[in-house]
Design a protein around this motif. Structure first.
Motif, short mmCIF file in Angstrom:
data_model
loop_
_atom_site.label_atom_id
_atom_site.label_comp_id
_atom_site.label_asym_id
_atom_site.label_seq_id
_atom_site.Cartn_x
_atom_site.Cartn_y
_atom_site.Cartn_z
N GLY A 56 34.99 47.31 39.16
CA GLY A 56 34.26 46.80 38.00
C GLY A 56 35.17 46.16 36.97
O GLY A 56 34.70 45.57 36.00
N THR A 57 36.49 46.27 37.17
CA THR A 57 37.44 45.66 36.23
C THR A 57 37.48 44.14 36.41
O THR A 57 37.53 43.64 37.53
CB THR A 57 38.86 46.23 36.46
N GLN A 58 37.47 43.43 35.30
CA GLN A 58 37.62 41.98 35.33
C GLN A 58 39.11 41.65 35.36
O GLN A 58 39.89 42.23 34.62
CB GLN A 58 36.95 41.34 34.12
N VAL A 59 39.52 40.73 36.23
CA VAL A 59 40.92 40.42 36.40
C VAL A 59 41.09 38.92 36.69
O VAL A 59 40.20 38.29 37.27
CB VAL A 59 41.52 41.27 37.56
N MET A 60 42.20 38.37 36.25
CA MET A 60 42.52 36.98 36.57
C MET A 60 43.46 36.98 37.77
O MET A 60 44.57 37.51 37.69
CB MET A 60 43.18 36.28 35.37
N LEU A 61 43.01 36.41 38.88
CA LEU A 61 43.85 36.35 40.08
C LEU A 61 44.67 35.06 40.05
O LEU A 61 44.14 33.98 39.81
CB LEU A 61 42.98 36.37 41.35
N ASP A 62 45.95 35.22 40.31
CA ASP A 62 46.84 34.07 40.48
C ASP A 62 46.96 33.86 41.98
O ASP A 62 47.78 34.48 42.65
CB ASP A 62 48.20 34.37 39.85
#
Length: 198
Positions: A56-62
């Motif tokens: 449920g965590t929002q994350v920015m994927l590189d």
């Protein structure tokens, strides 16, 4: 927002071999993606990530230099092997509502007048990417001492966030039990009674 570096994975290489080589396997999928993308990331980084973050965590994927706004959808962790078996993500689309969950954290429990017993650790909700919640914190220093039970309907959503909570509002998050007296009161009463007889 947290940034996590991942790279595309060769689907012809078996996950078992990749895990032996120190990688964690996963999948990135989304509504606007033509097909899901197999991904991999270094195991030490993945372990650090799941230690501090939940599903449920929002994350920015590189992803190979491209930034992808995503949501952690699945963490498959084997506690016996202390190994992540899979880490899957859903690519988010601006303005599109998705169903997810947020962790409920209790702070300053020692300020409560009694023993705090938490019965719910996460709340399910729907929101678009701009309104995702990191965590919901309940601080006992700000609660009235009269509060003995706390339900989903009592939660205060952070200002500026528009979300639709789907967990039933009457679901109990925690209650505060009275301290046990360990029979001390009864001992005192017996002593008083004995003294009166004497």
């Amino acid at each position: 927002m947290i940034t996590l570096k991942v790279e595309k994975r060769n689907p012809e290489v078996k996950a078992k071999k990749l895990r032996r080589d120190g990688f964690v396997c996963g999948v990135l999928y989304g509504k606007e993606m033509k097909e899901s993308t197999p991904i991999q990331l270094m195991e030490p980084e993945a372990l650090r990530f799941i230690k501090a973050n939940k599903e449920g965590t929002q994350v920015m994927l590189d992803l190979d230099g491209k930034q992808v706004d995503a949501l952690v959808k699945n963490i498959d962790y084997d506690p016996m092997k202390k190994q992540i078996m899979a880490l899957d993500f859903q690519a988010l689309v601006a303005g599109e509502t998705v169903a997810t969950s947020v962790q409920v954290i209790l702070e300053n429990e020692d300020a409560a007048q009694g023993i705090v017993e938490q019965t719910l650790n996460e709340v399910h909700y729907k929101a678009d990417p701009a309104n995702m919640l990191d965590t919901i914190v309940i601080d006992f220093k700000t609660l009235s001492p009269d509060v003995r039970e706390f339900h989903v309907k009592d939660l205060v959503i952070p200002e500026g966030k528009t979300v639709h909570i789907t967990t039933p509002e009457d679901t109990l998050i925690f209650h505060i039990a009275e301290y046990a007296n360990n029979g001390e009161d009864e001992v005192a009463e017996d002593s008083d009674a004995d003294a009166a007889k004497a």
